[in-house]
Design a protein around this motif. Sequence first.
Motif, PDB file in Angstrom:
ATOM      1  N   PHE A 213      46.854  11.942 -20.482  1.00  0.00           N
ATOM      2  CA  PHE A 213      45.944  11.502 -21.570  1.00  0.00           C
ATOM      3  C   PHE A 213      46.448  10.371 -22.181  1.00  0.00           C
ATOM      4  O   PHE A 213      47.559  10.395 -22.633  1.00  0.00           O
ATOM      5  N   THR A 214      45.492   9.247 -22.766  1.00  0.00           N
ATOM      6  CA  THR A 214      45.843   8.383 -23.663  1.00  0.00           C
ATOM      7  C   THR A 214      44.846   8.320 -24.773  1.00  0.00           C
ATOM      8  O   THR A 214      43.843   8.901 -24.754  1.00  0.00           O
TER       9      THR A 214
ATOM     10  N   GLU B 206      47.387   8.495 -34.359  1.00  0.00           N
ATOM     11  CA  GLU B 206      47.512   8.824 -33.077  1.00  0.00           C
ATOM     12  C   GLU B 206      48.676   9.318 -32.675  1.00  0.00           C
ATOM     13  O   GLU B 206      49.806   8.980 -33.247  1.00  0.00           O
ATOM     14  N   ASP B 207      48.860  10.327 -31.924  1.00  0.00           N
ATOM     15  CA  ASP B 207      50.080  10.985 -31.279  1.00  0.00           C
ATOM     16  C   ASP B 207      49.751  11.640 -29.883  1.00  0.00           C
ATOM     17  O   ASP B 207      49.673  13.030 -29.817  1.00  0.00           O
ATOM     18  N   VAL B 208      49.556  10.871 -28.959  1.00  0.00           N
ATOM     19  CA  VAL B 208      49.560  11.436 -27.789  1.00  0.00           C
ATOM     20  C   VAL B 208      50.604  11.522 -26.786  1.00  0.00           C
ATOM     21  O   VAL B 208      51.112  10.331 -26.323  1.00  0.00           O
ATOM     22  N   ASP B 209      51.105  12.558 -26.236  1.00  0.00           N
ATOM     23  CA  ASP B 209      52.404  12.522 -25.528  1.00  0.00           C
ATOM     24  C   ASP B 209      52.170  11.744 -24.206  1.00  0.00           C
ATOM     25  O   ASP B 209      51.257  12.056 -23.311  1.00  0.00           O
ATOM     26  N   ALA B 210      53.145  11.042 -23.529  1.00  0.00           N
ATOM     27  CA  ALA B 210      53.046  10.370 -22.469  1.00  0.00           C
ATOM     28  C   ALA B 210      52.721  11.168 -21.487  1.00  0.00           C
ATOM     29  O   ALA B 210      52.153  11.046 -20.467  1.00  0.00           O
ATOM     30  N   SER B 211      53.674  12.294 -21.560  1.00  0.00           N
ATOM     31  CA  SER B 211      53.609  13.342 -20.457  1.00  0.00           C
ATOM     32  C   SER B 211      52.306  14.158 -20.237  1.00  0.00           C
ATOM     33  O   SER B 211      52.217  15.024 -19.253  1.00  0.00           O
ATOM     34  N   SER B 212      51.246  14.060 -21.331  1.00  0.00           N
ATOM     35  CA  SER B 212      50.213  14.543 -21.114  1.00  0.00           C
ATOM     36  C   SER B 212      48.929  14.464 -20.121  1.00  0.00           C
ATOM     37  O   SER B 212      48.209  14.963 -19.600  1.00  0.00           O
TER      38      SER B 212
ATOM     39  N   GLU C 129      33.463  17.746 -28.235  1.00  0.00           N
ATOM     40  CA  GLU C 129      33.677  16.355 -27.332  1.00  0.00           C
ATOM     41  C   GLU C 129      34.053  15.319 -28.223  1.00  0.00           C
ATOM     42  O   GLU C 129      33.477  15.342 -29.500  1.00  0.00           O
ATOM     43  N   GLY C 130      34.961  14.344 -27.963  1.00  0.00           N
ATOM     44  CA  GLY C 130      35.352  13.366 -29.009  1.00  0.00           C
ATOM     45  C   GLY C 130      36.425  12.382 -28.383  1.00  0.00           C
ATOM     46  O   GLY C 130      36.588  12.506 -27.201  1.00  0.00           O
ATOM     47  N   GLN C 131      36.788  11.643 -29.145  1.00  0.00           N
ATOM     48  CA  GLN C 131      37.904  10.366 -28.741  1.00  0.00           C
ATOM     49  C   GLN C 131      39.070  11.107 -29.065  1.00  0.00           C
ATOM     50  O   GLN C 131      39.413  11.565 -30.319  1.00  0.00           O
ATOM     51  N   LEU C 132      39.907  11.287 -27.968  1.00  0.00           N
ATOM     52  CA  LEU C 132      41.277  11.857 -28.371  1.00  0.00           C
ATOM     53  C   LEU C 132      42.281  11.058 -29.173  1.00  0.00           C
ATOM     54  O   LEU C 132      42.332   9.677 -29.262  1.00  0.00           O
ATOM     55  N   LEU C 133      42.786  11.567 -30.299  1.00  0.00           N
ATOM     56  CA  LEU C 133      43.811  11.049 -31.345  1.00  0.00           C
ATOM     57  C   LEU C 133      45.169  11.670 -30.983  1.00  0.00           C
ATOM     58  O   LEU C 133      46.208  10.995 -31.095  1.00  0.00           O
ATOM     59  N   ARG C 134      45.163  12.802 -30.928  1.00  0.00           N
ATOM     60  CA  ARG C 134      46.668  13.493 -30.714  1.00  0.00           C
ATOM     61  C   ARG C 134      46.387  14.629 -29.663  1.00  0.00           C
ATOM     62  O   ARG C 134      45.447  15.391 -29.573  1.00  0.00           O
ATOM     63  N   LEU C 135      47.633  14.707 -28.904  1.00  0.00           N
ATOM     64  CA  LEU C 135      47.733  15.613 -27.993  1.00  0.00           C
ATOM     65  C   LEU C 135      49.434  15.818 -27.505  1.00  0.00           C
ATOM     66  O   LEU C 135      49.729  15.265 -27.087  1.00  0.00           O
ATOM     67  N   SER C 136      49.923  17.062 -28.191  1.00  0.00           N
ATOM     68  CA  SER C 136      51.212  17.233 -27.866  1.00  0.00           C
ATOM     69  C   SER C 136      51.292  18.794 -28.216  1.00  0.00           C
ATOM     70  O   SER C 136      50.687  19.604 -28.869  1.00  0.00           O
TER      71      SER C 136
ATOM     72  N   ARG D 170      52.458  19.651 -30.814  1.00  0.00           N
ATOM     73  CA  ARG D 170      51.965  20.034 -32.241  1.00  0.00           C
ATOM     74  C   ARG D 170      50.736  20.117 -32.426  1.00  0.00           C
ATOM     75  O   ARG D 170      50.240  20.770 -33.413  1.00  0.00           O
ATOM     76  N   GLY D 171      49.764  19.932 -31.489  1.00  0.00           N
ATOM     77  CA  GLY D 171      48.272  20.344 -31.496  1.00  0.00           C
ATOM     78  C   GLY D 171      47.354  19.150 -30.816  1.00  0.00           C
ATOM     79  O   GLY D 171      48.005  18.195 -30.288  1.00  0.00           O
ATOM     80  N   ILE D 172      46.216  19.293 -31.214  1.00  0.00           N
ATOM     81  CA  ILE D 172      45.321  18.524 -30.236  1.00  0.00           C
ATOM     82  C   ILE D 172      44.288  18.074 -31.476  1.00  0.00           C
ATOM     83  O   ILE D 172      43.934  18.753 -32.591  1.00  0.00           O
ATOM     84  N   ALA D 173      43.847  16.662 -31.465  1.00  0.00           N
ATOM     85  CA  ALA D 173      43.000  16.265 -32.459  1.00  0.00           C
ATOM     86  C   ALA D 173      41.981  15.275 -31.815  1.00  0.00           C
ATOM     87  O   ALA D 173      42.377  14.408 -31.024  1.00  0.00           O
ATOM     88  N   VAL D 174      40.596  15.537 -32.161  1.00  0.00           N
ATOM     89  CA  VAL D 174      39.764  14.483 -31.575  1.00  0.00           C
ATOM     90  C   VAL D 174      38.756  13.936 -32.666  1.00  0.00           C
ATOM     91  O   VAL D 174      38.628  14.910 -33.513  1.00  0.00           O
ATOM     92  N   VAL D 175      38.370  12.771 -32.642  1.00  0.00           N
ATOM     93  CA  VAL D 175      37.529  12.091 -33.689  1.00  0.00           C
ATOM     94  C   VAL D 175      36.071  12.137 -33.237  1.00  0.00           C
ATOM     95  O   VAL D 175      35.948  11.979 -31.921  1.00  0.00           O
ATOM     96  N   ARG D 176      35.146  12.749 -33.974  1.00  0.00           N
ATOM     97  CA  ARG D 176      33.830  12.736 -33.527  1.00  0.00           C
ATOM     98  C   ARG D 176      32.918  12.227 -34.684  1.00  0.00           C
ATOM     99  O   ARG D 176      33.152  12.377 -35.854  1.00  0.00           O
ATOM    100  N   ASP D 177      31.322  11.645 -34.104  1.00  0.00           N
ATOM    101  CA  ASP D 177      30.599  11.317 -35.089  1.00  0.00           C
ATOM    102  C   ASP D 177      29.866  12.296 -35.792  1.00  0.00           C
ATOM    103  O   ASP D 177      29.440  13.096 -34.860  1.00  0.00           O
ATOM    104  N   LEU D 178      29.509  12.321 -37.179  1.00  0.00           N
ATOM    105  CA  LEU D 178      28.516  13.336 -37.547  1.00  0.00           C
ATOM    106  C   LEU D 178      27.121  12.919 -37.329  1.00  0.00           C
ATOM    107  O   LEU D 178      26.801  11.435 -37.366  1.00  0.00           O
TER     108      LEU D 178
END
Length: 304
Positions: free
Chosen positions: A248-249, A240-246, A267-274, A276-284
């Motif tokens: 989002f949590t 996880e790497d979500v910037d506090a200033s974004s 659509e997915g669950q937020l992991l990273r937002l900064s 450096r990039g964005i990442a979400v986890v999603r179910d297949l």
Amino acid sequence: MEIVLHHYPMSPFAELARVAHGLKDLDYRSVIIPSIMPKPGLVALTGGYARTPVLQIGADLYCDTAKIIDALEAHTPRPSLYPAPLGDLHRMLAGWAGAAQFTAHVGAALGSLPPGALPQAFIDDRKARFGLDMASLARATPHLASQAVTAATWLDAVLADGRAFVGGDAAGHADLAFYSNLWFVRGRAAGTPAEQAIAALPNLSAWYDRVAAFGHGRPVEASADDALALARAATPDLGEDVDASSGFTAGQRVKVRTDGSGDAPVEGQLLRLSPRGIAVVRDLDGGGHVVVNFPRLGQMVLPA
Ligand SMILES: N[C@@H](CCC(=O)N[C@@H](CS)C(=O)NCC(=O)O)C(=O)O
């Protein structure tokens, strides 16, 4: 971990990614995706992102060449695609090449094709997703060609001091981004006045051949099913790497939508937002989960 490139031959952004594999001398699986919607095999993985190319490393997916290059850098750091002295300036140059200049080069090339050369299904797809109108494109073609020739002339002047690549002795992301635009013009608009004006630029032509010589690495064909099986069997990076200033949590459900595209958001669950990039986890569907990564620029994040 196995690399899979989802792409199709005619795509300039895919060519950028292929040459990055060549420069880093990589083995990878090559999954050929359709050039128009629907793209069921790709969307089963990304959850909506349908642009070309997409990189997959196990259960981690990378959308957009900006993020793909980051992923390749992390996987195989040498030779770097952000070499000194330009370093991260390569990102800024590649961003320009991939935006206004992409439109100019690709628009000029497609707009100079004889009527009927492009399949109607392709025209309809690009109209529905990106607002392409062939009559407006035909009117804009001389202007777009002038923009491409101007950028090519600048690049020729940069190379006039004898440097091998845009930033000096070593090639980087910017070289690949300029190259892939010109590759499309050479391939699709051969013989047009713009293509001939570009081909007559001596420093640019020699540089073009140097970049082309990197090749595409070592692709081995694979199917969409092979790619899905690889994703199901792997464990993605759930860091996880979500910037506090974004605002989002981490863990929040979000939608990631590509600016300027009519494609479905992811659509997915937020992991990273900064930055450096964005990442979400999603179910297949059918089991397993993947992490879908995007660059920060050019993507809108909204609460789901
Ligand atoms: N910013 C993206 C742009 C990708 C892009 O627009 N690719 C074009 C093909 S060159 C595309 O997706 N066209 C629609 C499609 O392939 O369905 C990147 O750098 O990867």
